[in-house]
Design a protein around this motif. Structure first.
Motif, PDB file in Angstrom:
ATOM      1  N   MET A  67       0.831  -1.205   0.000  1.00  0.00           N
ATOM      2  CA  MET A  67       0.000   0.000   0.000  1.00  0.00           C
ATOM      3  C   MET A  67       0.867   1.257   0.000  1.00  0.00           C
ATOM      4  O   MET A  67       0.503   2.278  -0.596  1.00  0.00           O
ATOM      5  N   THR A  68       2.027   1.186   0.673  1.00  0.00           N
ATOM      6  CA  THR A  68       2.908   2.356   0.734  1.00  0.00           C
ATOM      7  C   THR A  68       3.319   2.805  -0.664  1.00  0.00           C
ATOM      8  O   THR A  68       3.252   3.983  -0.999  1.00  0.00           O
ATOM      9  N   LEU A  69       3.723   1.837  -1.487  1.00  0.00           N
ATOM     10  CA  LEU A  69       4.176   2.213  -2.823  1.00  0.00           C
ATOM     11  C   LEU A  69       3.018   2.770  -3.636  1.00  0.00           C
ATOM     12  O   LEU A  69       3.168   3.731  -4.385  1.00  0.00           O
ATOM     13  N   VAL A  70       1.840   2.143  -3.488  1.00  0.00           N
ATOM     14  CA  VAL A  70       0.683   2.619  -4.245  1.00  0.00           C
ATOM     15  C   VAL A  70       0.328   4.041  -3.823  1.00  0.00           C
ATOM     16  O   VAL A  70       0.106   4.914  -4.661  1.00  0.00           O
ATOM     17  N   ILE A  71       0.315   4.270  -2.509  1.00  0.00           N
ATOM     18  CA  ILE A  71      -0.040   5.614  -2.030  1.00  0.00           C
ATOM     19  C   ILE A  71       1.023   6.620  -2.451  1.00  0.00           C
ATOM     20  O   ILE A  71       0.712   7.758  -2.793  1.00  0.00           O
ATOM     21  N   ALA A  72       2.278   6.194  -2.491  1.00  0.00           N
ATOM     22  CA  ALA A  72       3.343   7.108  -2.900  1.00  0.00           C
ATOM     23  C   ALA A  72       3.156   7.585  -4.333  1.00  0.00           C
ATOM     24  O   ALA A  72       3.521   8.709  -4.671  1.00  0.00           O
ATOM     25  N   THR A  73       2.555   6.747  -5.198  1.00  0.00           N
ATOM     26  CA  THR A  73       2.311   7.205  -6.568  1.00  0.00           C
ATOM     27  C   THR A  73       1.104   8.118  -6.633  1.00  0.00           C
ATOM     28  O   THR A  73       0.737   8.574  -7.704  1.00  0.00           O
ATOM     29  N   GLY A  74       0.469   8.369  -5.501  1.00  0.00           N
ATOM     30  CA  GLY A  74      -0.722   9.208  -5.488  1.00  0.00           C
ATOM     31  C   GLY A  74      -1.994   8.402  -5.640  1.00  0.00           C
ATOM     32  O   GLY A  74      -3.052   8.957  -5.895  1.00  0.00           O
TER      33      GLY A  74
END
Lengths: 343, 376, 502
Positions: free
Chosen positions: B90-97
């Motif tokens: 989820m961190t990576l997904v949220i980091a892409t916005g």
């Protein structure tokens, strides 16, 4: 309605008409396949079994029309059933005191979330997520077990049937219909309703046009909170119990109904009648699966998922067509200047 | 190994640099420490663990029983492992916005698929058969992640909406796989993943460590982390700098699907059964919460894998604490509501502006924006 | 012609932003029944003046009087209620609502709280008829052309008893026919006695529609003139001006460019952005693009770089036709583009200086081949030193740097990709004089080393000093290309003003 009516349906009605066609096809297929399906009572039962969802979806429609989302509705429904049951049974409050209190509480919760969303500029998704946790958590502080309701008023609402021409509905359906009518009136004929559409279309423009963005945005979450509480009351009529695990995942059903009803999740476009149709689509899917007997209940979710996919991609395509044509095609609506009047 | 320390030093340098601008008063090193972005999460975690001492005096005791490590703290990490995994993706997904609501469903689907294959085996303890089942389940998780990524990066649907589809339909799919039943299996190789021990350590902790290492490796050893942060921070500038943002987003969703898949295996293995309806229920919300607590802003941009792991541990420690002090465990939700609200309010620039405006005028316009939280 | 008493006067207006004086002692007046053009280049203070007038910004110093009464608006809404309405370049209406609603939302005719739709449509149609417009008021606004949307915005603005109408670049996305229609509407409003403040970048339009011109430059008032007394060349001269600070002389002379072309555009164009043009940049050559804001300078750069897709013509690299459909493709061929919008299209603000600098190079290499940390530090260190980026700390978040240093970070980002053609769009805008001179010197030395540079600037002096050749744009069309020998500012200004190459 329009001064210059045309025979083709306007583009904005396409999603609603698509839902209507879908509903007709599903009902027709059901009627062909299962004999008893054609009975008008089947359709009425869809309303009886989904009156609470309809009310919740109406509130959700307001929120989604502004471009927001409300994840707390299912939990607020559960909290309402729980609080009603607890007050009626444990505190022995009379119904006329319980009803206004729970409705007020739902509206207040919505109001609070709306204020946080607007004034602190936090995404609706995360604020209503907190609201969802809060409401469910409050349920369990009341009790972790199911509380039965045996109040006479609640019983009468659960058992009585409103008969018309050989068919019947529950009083809850009438309540839901009143809510739908009032909401449709508000959206179509009041400034609040039009401001909801304006904000969904473009919040920045709405602000520059001098519309009361703050008041409207907070109002829609308040309405959604109120509708959730009312939906909770209807659910407690239906279930005759209060339970913290009632209405788990109802927010998804409500969102799905609104989207399948043709309302854009990005806001600004959609009709309440679409939401009614969306709820009916969900209800008819359940009914078909019950009638069939061999189909399992999880097909409901899969079909809803597929419908969501279809409608979202459809919306996306319509939106893409819209943005492409708007700036590049000035011929789409020719500007006609009348000749200056001769003097 | 040096890369790890590089990443850590990066964070400190950023924090130091900012503190110079944000808080011109205060003294040197303390200031740097106070501004470190992992400070608050770590502090909360430590306080939470310490508060357990009041109720459970032997809380920090760790012992080795029959070659296995036991203890309350170990349990927190062990039970928190699936959440750590999901939150990493989820961190990576949220980091892409973006955001991925479907992880809970993916958890259920993968657990169901693995258990179904294993239950079909003649000998459920046959290692190759179990490995094949695991492989199939993980491949499925990659496909599901790809589906989300394609909808978002390819078709251009908003992430929250696109993943809602799989969130709804996925539960149905999981039940379709299990046939609506709870599939119970009896496979000791499979049980290892969620409930077994290896080298005295619970195997699930090792898996969580391995996936965390994979995530760190993937984002800090390669340039993926930088590119993700660039895409999440400023999508248009990234495009003009030649970043293929669609591919980056796709990878984030695929990785998120994979993490959820591993978590699904772990959860089903721990109870030796697959429940299409309840496995991983609401884990997406906990994961988002963990990410936000860990200091990664929901708007995208800078992310912190360490923060996410701590965030997930905080949530698990909270559940454990509530359980041990004897409050009904369901009230955890209340605490989560409070935590979400506080964390989001503290992150909200509008809130800071309203609350802190009267206290002190800002020294520099630069300080207007809080850390790494520039909305695009 | 005009009433002797101005309806609106602004005197001694000053406005400071942190580090910048946006307006310094600016005066402005507006008479009823006149169209008054407000002119100036980027950063001249036009939009700040409008925002101060309508209350978006507070006034630091100065007086505003409407109808002789001192006023100070709290925001556009209050300004509108007092009769000062604004129509912006981007139509700020709701595309999902009908034309009628857009005109009247917020003040719909009602009975017992219910909107009377028939009356609403009737009133909207009446208002449009006042502008001599016949539009289906029930159509959703989004289905109308931009021109119609613009008219609807004007109809909305004048519904309340408007005395002053501000049109902020209303014509920038309209085609010629639509502009004509808009001007008819403007003239009609003028005849009704409404005072109109008109901001545009198109010189022809100023002369077609305005009675009076006020010119701003660098936040200062240059002067107020009657349009008929001011020649186009004088107007351009007043807008562009002469560089006030004498920059230190570029000690290095321009080296002659090599004959072989790096990039050639052949009839490259895009509808609505820029008309098809031919342009060649050779090795070691600096080609300057001159023209006013909105003349299509930036659009040329974006087409060459593949940031926008061309719908006409082709690009040759080393004489070979290539397809540059994305920035990435262009970068693969050795092109680099430094956008004029540092914040929105350049920097990733929360990343560090180091990360911002290596971003483009890393993007070309792909995610799987990270630039080794040691090499990053070496590259970044070298460019921080070479471009004198201060503070020289690669670990600082880039938003903590000043504008000039941010610009250098972006330059460094592109220089480490070692491009063959560097496109610089307004690289010296909004930065201090020292940094400006450094960037200019850098451009010269880069071209000496054989790099082709396409240099876009609003400042003519700068273009003249750096370029081997100059291409002039006017109203989205490339009107002239000249070799920079014996060319002076006056001649370029004449071309910008008249559109004819002499």
């Amino acid at each position: 309605m329009s001064a210059r009516s045309s025979y083709l349906p306007s583009g904005r009605y396409v999603p609603v008409l698509a839902t209507l066609a879908l509903l007709a096809v599903m009902y027709g297929a059901g009627a062909l396949r299962y004999e008893a399906f054609g009975d008008g009572q089947v359709i009425l039962n869809v309303f009886v079994d989904n009156a609470f969802l309809l009310v919740v979806a109406v509130g959700m429609t307001f929120v989604i029309l502004t471009g927001g989302i409300d994840l707390s509705v299912g939990s607020v429904v559960a909290l309402t059933t729980m609080l009603s049951a607890s007050l009626l049974k444990d505190q022995a409050w009379p119904p006329y005191a319980v009803l206004p209190l729970v409705l007020l509480l739902g509206a207040l919760l919505g109001l609070g979330m709306g204020c946080v969303i607007h004034y602190f500029e936090i995404q609706p998704f995360i604020v209503t997520l907190a609201g969802m946790f809060l409401a469910r958590g409050l349920c369990y502080t009341i009790s972790t077990a199911s509380i039965p309701i045996d109040d006479p008023f609640w019983r009468s609402m659960a058992d009585s049937k409103v008969r018309l021409a050989g068919y019947f509905v529950s009083p809850s359906v009438l309540v839901a219909l009143v809510v739908v009518l009032v909401a449709a009136y508000v959206l179509g004929y009041t400034r609040l309703g039009r401001n909801v559409y304006a904000i969904g279309g473009s919040p920045g423009s709405a602000l520059l046009m001098g519309l009361p963005v703050a008041r409207t945005r907070i109002a829609v979450y308040t309405i959604s909170g109120f509708c959730s509480a009312l939906g909770g009351v209807l659910l407690s009529f239906y279930m005759l119990s209060g339970y913290g695990l009632h209405a788990v995942g109802m927010e998804l059903d409500a969102i799905a109904a609104v989207v399948i009803g043709g309302t854009l999740l990005t806001g600004g476009s959609g009709y309440l009648v679409g939401t009614v149709l969306g709820v009916m689509v969900l209800g008819v899917i359940q009914t078909i699966i019950t009638f069939d007997g061999t189909l399992s209940s999880w097909w409901t979710k899969i079909v809803i998922g597929v419908l969501l996919f279809v409608f979202i991609v459809l919306q996306r395509l319509i939106a893409a067509r819209g943005t492409r044509s708007a700036p590049a095609a000035p011929e789409s609506a020719p500007l006609t200047l009348t000749a200056p009047p001769a003097r | 190994m040096s890369r790890e320390t590089d990443a850590v030093r990066d964070e400190r340098v950023v924090a130091d640099g900012e503190s110079d601008l944000v808080a011109p008063r205060g003294a040197g090193r303390m200031r740097g420490l106070a501004r470190h972005r992992l400070l608050w999460p770590v502090l909360v975690l430590v306080l939470l663990l310490l508060s357990n001492l009041i109720f459970t005096p032997g809380f920090f005791e760790i012992e080795v029983r029959q070659g296995h490590l036991y203890g309350s703290v170990v349990d927190i990490v062990r039970f928190g492992a699936p959440l750590i995994l999901v939150a990493l993706g989820m961190t990576l997904v949220i980091a892409t916005g973006g955001i991925d609501l479907s992880v809970g469903s993916i958890v259920a689907i993968c657990g169901a698929m693995a258990c179904l294959r294993i239950s079909d085996l003649g000998d459920q303890n046959e290692v190759t058969g179990v490995l094949a089942a695991i492989g199939l389940a993980l491949a499925l998780s990659l496909v599901l992640g790809l589906w989300n990524g394609a909808l978002i990066a390819g078709v251009g649907v908003q992430p929250i909406i696109a993943t809602l589809i799989l969130m709804v339909a996925g539960r149905g799919l999981a039940q379709l796989i299990t046939g609506g039943q709870i599939i119970t299996i009896n496979s000791s190789p499979y049980k290892l993943i969620g409930a077994g021990y290896w080298l005295t350590l619970p195997f699930s902790i090792l898996v969580a460590l391995a996936v965390t290492a994979l995530a760190v490796l993937l984002t800090r050893r390669t340039a993926l982390g930088l590119l993700i942060e660039a895409v999440g921070g400023n999508a248009e500038a990234s495009r003009l700098a030649g970043i293929r943002s669609r591919r980056i987003m796709l990878m984030a969703y695929v990785f998120c699907g994979f993490c959820a898949g591993v978590a699904g295996l772990m959860i089903s293995s721990n109870v030796s059964s697959a429940d299409g309806n309840n496995a991983g229920l609401w884990i997406e919300l906990d994961a988002i919460l963990a990410v936000v607590i860990g200091g990664t802003p929901l708007a995208g941009g800078r992310f912190s894998i360490g923060g996410t792991v701590i965030g997930a541990l905080i949530i698990q420690a909270l559940s454990t604490t509530i359980y041990t002090i004897g409050v009904p465990p369901e009230t955890t939700l209340l605490f989560k509501a409070v935590v979400v609200t506080v964390v989001c309010l503290v992150q909200s620039p509008a809130f800071r502006a309203r609350v802190f405006r009267r206290r002190a005028p800002r020294p520099l316009p630069v300080a207007e924006k809080p850390k790494a939280e520039v909305a695009r | 012609m005009a009433d002797p008493r101005p309806i609106l006067t602004m005197t001694g207006i000053s406005k400071d932003f942190p580090g910048v004086r946006a307006l310094a002692d600016v005066g402005f007046r507006l008479f009823p029944g006149e169209v008054h053009a407000l002119m100036g280049e980027n950063g001249a203070g036009k939009s700040t003046l409008i925002k101060v007038l309508t209350g978006v910004y507070d006034v630091d110093q100065g007086e505003i009087a409407l109808d002789g009464e001192p006023v100070r608006f709290s925001g556009p809404l209050q300004a509108r209620q007092a009769g000062v309405s604004t129509v912006y370049q981007e139509v700020n209406l709701c595309a999902n609502l009908s034309v009628a609603e857009n005109i009247l939302i917020g003040r719909e005719p009602r009975r017992f709280g219910a909107i009377r739709w028939a009356a609403l449509r009737r009133r909207a149609a009446e208002l449009l008829r006042r502008l001599q417009l016949d539009i289906d008021v029930t159509a959703p606004l989004g289905t109308c052309s931009i021109a119609v949307q613009q008219m609807v915005a004007i109809a909305r603005a004048i519904d309340v008893s408007a005395k002053v109408l501000i049109l902020d670049e209303p014509t920038s996305s309209l085609d010629a026919g639509e502009v004509g229609q808009l001007f008819q509407v403007i003239k009609r409003l003028k005849d009704e006695g409404i005072a109109i403040l008109f901001v545009t970048h198109f010189l022809d339009q100023v002369y077609e529609v305005s009675d009076r011109v006020t010119v701003l430059r660098n936040g200062r008032l240059v002067g107020e003139y009657l349009t008929r007394d001011l020649s186009q060349i004088d107007l351009v001269g007043k807008m562009i001006g002469k560089e006030l600070q004498v920059l230190e002389h570029l000690d290095e002379e321009r080296a002659p460019a090599a004959p072989e072309p790096v990039v050639e555009a052949r009839a490259l164009g895009r509808r609505g952005a820029v008309a098809p043009f031919d342009l060649t940049v050779r090795r070691g050559e600096v080609v300057g693009l001159a023209g006013l804001l909105g003349s299509g300078r930036t659009e040329v750069a974006r087409l060459l770089f593949g940031a926008d897709r061309a719908d006409h013509g082709r690009i040759l690299l080393d004489g070979v036709p290539v397809s540059l459909r994305t920035p990435r493709a262009a970068m693969g061929r050795g092109l680099a583009f430094c956008s004029e919008n540092r914040r929105t299209e350049g920097l990733v603000e929360e990343l560090t200086v180091r990360e911002n600098i290596i971003l483009a190079l890393q993007a070309v290499r792909g995610w799987a081949r990270p630039i080794p940390r040691r090499r990053q530090e070496e590259l970044v260190g070298r460019y921080i030193q070479a471009l004198r980026i201060t503070p020289a700390d690669p670990g600082l978040p880039v938003r903590a740097l000043s504008g000039g240093n941010q610009q250098k970070v972006l330059l460094a980002r592109w220089l480490i990709t070692e491009p063959r053609l560097l496109i610089l769009d307004e690289p010296t805008r909004g930065i201090d004089v020292g940094a400006k001179a450094e960037i200019q010197r850098l451009v010269v030395s880069l071209s000496k080393d054989g790099m082709g540079v396409l240099f876009i600037s609003a400042e003519l002096e700068e273009v003249l000093r750096l370029s081997h050749r100059i291409a002039v744009l006017r109203d989205r069309r490339m009107v002239a290309q000249m070799v920079n020998e014996g060319v002076d500012a006056d001649r370029v200004m004449r071309v910008i003003a008249s559109g004819e190459s002499s």
